[in-house]
Scaffold this active site. Structure first.
Site, PDB file in Angstrom:
ATOM      1  N   GLY A 137       3.201  19.451 -19.971  1.00  0.00           N
ATOM      2  CA  GLY A 137       3.177  19.136 -21.391  1.00  0.00           C
ATOM      3  C   GLY A 137       3.757  17.778 -21.708  1.00  0.00           C
ATOM      4  O   GLY A 137       4.989  17.616 -21.797  1.00  0.00           O
ATOM      5  N   HIS A 143       0.401  11.796 -30.310  1.00  0.00           N
ATOM      6  CA  HIS A 143       0.930  10.850 -29.328  1.00  0.00           C
ATOM      7  C   HIS A 143       0.254  11.092 -27.986  1.00  0.00           C
ATOM      8  O   HIS A 143       0.649  11.973 -27.234  1.00  0.00           O
ATOM      9  CB  HIS A 143       2.452  10.987 -29.206  1.00  0.00           C
ATOM     10  CG  HIS A 143       3.172  10.716 -30.493  1.00  0.00           C
ATOM     11  ND1 HIS A 143       3.393   9.426 -30.944  1.00  0.00           N
ATOM     12  CD2 HIS A 143       3.665  11.552 -31.446  1.00  0.00           C
ATOM     13  CE1 HIS A 143       4.020   9.492 -32.118  1.00  0.00           C
ATOM     14  NE2 HIS A 143       4.190  10.755 -32.442  1.00  0.00           N
ATOM     15  N   CYS A 246       4.828  11.278 -12.288  1.00  0.00           N
ATOM     16  CA  CYS A 246       3.944  12.423 -12.023  1.00  0.00           C
ATOM     17  C   CYS A 246       2.497  12.025 -12.261  1.00  0.00           C
ATOM     18  O   CYS A 246       1.591  12.405 -11.496  1.00  0.00           O
ATOM     19  CB  CYS A 246       4.310  13.598 -12.931  1.00  0.00           C
ATOM     20  SG  CYS A 246       6.034  14.123 -12.841  1.00  0.00           S
ATOM     21  N   ALA A 250      -1.045  12.168 -10.011  1.00  0.00           N
ATOM     22  CA  ALA A 250      -2.278  12.782 -10.496  1.00  0.00           C
ATOM     23  C   ALA A 250      -3.420  11.773 -10.553  1.00  0.00           C
ATOM     24  O   ALA A 250      -4.566  12.088 -10.199  1.00  0.00           O
ATOM     25  CB  ALA A 250      -2.039  13.390 -11.874  1.00  0.00           C
ATOM     26  N   ARG A 276     -39.832  14.693  -5.275  1.00  0.00           N
ATOM     27  CA  ARG A 276     -40.607  14.568  -6.518  1.00  0.00           C
ATOM     28  C   ARG A 276     -41.786  13.617  -6.310  1.00  0.00           C
ATOM     29  O   ARG A 276     -41.586  12.423  -6.008  1.00  0.00           O
ATOM     30  CB  ARG A 276     -39.700  14.056  -7.640  1.00  0.00           C
ATOM     31  CG  ARG A 276     -40.401  13.785  -8.965  1.00  0.00           C
ATOM     32  CD  ARG A 276     -40.931  15.049  -9.601  1.00  0.00           C
ATOM     33  NE  ARG A 276     -41.331  14.795 -10.984  1.00  0.00           N
ATOM     34  CZ  ARG A 276     -42.013  15.668 -11.719  1.00  0.00           C
ATOM     35  NH1 ARG A 276     -42.353  16.840 -11.213  1.00  0.00           N
ATOM     36  NH2 ARG A 276     -42.319  15.372 -12.967  1.00  0.00           N
ATOM     37  N   GLN A 287     -39.782   0.926  -6.594  1.00  0.00           N
ATOM     38  CA  GLN A 287     -38.707  -0.065  -6.546  1.00  0.00           C
ATOM     39  C   GLN A 287     -37.541   0.267  -7.474  1.00  0.00           C
ATOM     40  O   GLN A 287     -36.367   0.139  -7.083  1.00  0.00           O
ATOM     41  CB  GLN A 287     -39.275  -1.452  -6.890  1.00  0.00           C
ATOM     42  CG  GLN A 287     -40.187  -2.014  -5.822  1.00  0.00           C
ATOM     43  CD  GLN A 287     -40.714  -3.404  -6.177  1.00  0.00           C
ATOM     44  OE1 GLN A 287     -40.355  -3.977  -7.196  1.00  0.00           O
ATOM     45  NE2 GLN A 287     -41.576  -3.950  -5.318  1.00  0.00           N
ATOM     46  N   GLU A 371      -5.199  11.316 -18.683  1.00  0.00           N
ATOM     47  CA  GLU A 371      -4.224  10.676 -17.799  1.00  0.00           C
ATOM     48  C   GLU A 371      -4.367   9.155 -17.788  1.00  0.00           C
ATOM     49  O   GLU A 371      -4.368   8.504 -16.747  1.00  0.00           O
ATOM     50  CB  GLU A 371      -4.326  11.274 -16.395  1.00  0.00           C
ATOM     51  CG  GLU A 371      -3.968  12.754 -16.429  1.00  0.00           C
ATOM     52  CD  GLU A 371      -3.857  13.391 -15.068  1.00  0.00           C
ATOM     53  OE1 GLU A 371      -3.479  12.680 -14.119  1.00  0.00           O
ATOM     54  OE2 GLU A 371      -4.134  14.591 -14.964  1.00  0.00           O
TER      55      GLU A 371
END
Length: 392
Positions: A137, A143, A246, A250, A276, A287, A371
């Site tokens: 948290g 914020h 931290c 991450a 396809r 191309q 993050e």
């Protein structure tokens, strides 16, 4: 469900830079994703429900705290191993990688680095095994990019503190057993508190109606006069630098994870282009399609090299926050661009759940924001190279 035929691109023979242990760890994670994630993830995303059944599997491949020392239940692996695990998980789904990233870097990491021995023994082994799930948290409704402005606070009340406030956009919050919560004391100093499920006044409502990370549980952390024992305060470090450290861990995982999403989109587009048929031949023979594929593999290769070098620096204790920001920003950007190009190559089929591309594309819209937003990471690099602060 279509079989998972994924083959990882390695255009520059990067496997030669990895140890046998790295390759074994990566291949084990890859096999698990193919067996336990791919068959269920499209339906989980359609249902907007995190598949809790995969939690034991995530623990079994070392996705929870892979670099945490073995004495606390971790695997004691190096940083490149952590990155490779995140890459393989995000190849399956960004939301599943988010669950693992939060558990490892945002919950286990601060307890391991800044917690007491009692806190480590109480929480880390259960978090490593998946018996406990955690959340982090920091972000608040008002914020996000400026966490120092947080209004969540606690005040001294004898042998405990009283915590009030709210956190928003929190992965794992609806089912977390413990939340690492960052709040200000009466002197405006930021500290980490371990808030446990069942503490009176602590609630975790889920966030619904998401178009991104639909197979990941997101919610809030709400604190109304929550009594938190002082023994649940992380003593090892305070100030904004604690949660930011931290986030470094991450973001490092995200830099690797985004490559996984990019590789999956590229591999899907490459295979589709060979199957396809239009105007009498596979679209791989045109191309413009070759241009798209060539640019995809070029950007993936550059991102792989960037992540590997960052992993070496981080393992040596030399990686800076700014270097981590650069890798997170670059690798998520190339992943989202590759997802968009791959979707175009598949035409209308690209928007269906028969293929993974649209799900990756939607997920990456969150990854490019959380993050540290795309723009914030750009300014971190700008500050680092100029010495001039453009944030204020």
């Amino acid at each position: 469900m279509k079989p998972d035929l994924f083959e990882a691109p390695d255009y520059y023979n990067l496997d030669d830079l990895l140890t046998e242990e790295h390759i074994m760890i990566r291949d084990a994670a890859r096999a698990w994703v193919k067996r336990d994630v791919s068959p269920i993830i499209e339906q989980a995303a359609q249902d907007a429900k995190f598949p809790k059944s995969i939690i034991p599997g995530l623990a079994s491949i070392g996705a929870f705290g892979p670099y945490i020392s073995e004495e606390y239940g971790g695997a004691g692996l190096d940083q490149i191993s952590y990155g490779l695990i995140m890459q393989e998980i995000e190849r399956g789904d960004s939301g599943v990688r988010s669950t693992a990233s939060v558990q490892s870097s945002l919950v286990m990491y601060p307890i391991w680095k800044y917690g007491t021995e009692e806190q480590k023994q109480k929480f880390l082994p259960k978090l490593a095994s998946g018996e406990f799930m955690g959340s982090f948290g920091l972000t608040e409704p008002d914020h996000g990019s400026n966490p120092s402005g947080m209004v969540t606070r606690f005040k001294d009340a004898g042998d405990h503190v009283i915590l009030n406030g709210a956190k928003l956009w929190i992965s794992n919050s609806p089912f977390c057993d413990v939340a690492v919560v960052w709040a200000k004391d009466e002197n405006d100093r930021i500290h980490g508190l371990l808030v446990e499920r069942g503490m009176e006044g602590f609630t975790t409502p889920e966030t619904h109606n998401k178009w991104s990370l639909r197979a990941s549980a997101t919610g809030e952390l709400i604190f109304q006069d929550v009594k938190v024992p002082k023994s649940n305060i992380l003593p090892g470090r305070s100030g904004l630098g604690a949660p930011l450290s931290c986030l470094d861990s991450a973001r490092f995982g995200i830099a690797w994870g985004a490559i996984g999403a990019a590789m999956d989109c590229y591999d899907t587009a490459l295979r589709y282009s060979k199957e396809r048929i239009q105007f009498g031949k596979p679209i791989a023979g045109f191309q413009l399609q070759q241009k798209k594929l060539a640019e995809m593999i070029t950007e993936i290769t550059k991102a792989q090299l960037l992540a590997w070098r960052l992993g070496v620096l981080r393992e040596q204790g030399k990686a800076t926050s700014a270097q981590i920001s650069m890798a997170k920003r670059n690798n998520v950007e190339i992943a989202i661009n590759i997802a968009r190009e791959a979707r175009q190559m598949l035409g209308g089929m690209g928007i269906t759940g028969e293929y993974s591309i649209m799900r990756h594309s939607m997920n990456l819209e969150s990854v490019i924001t959380y993050e540290g937003t795309h723009d914030i990471h750009l300014l971190i690099t700008g500050l680092d190279i100029t010495g001039e602060n453009a944030f204020s």
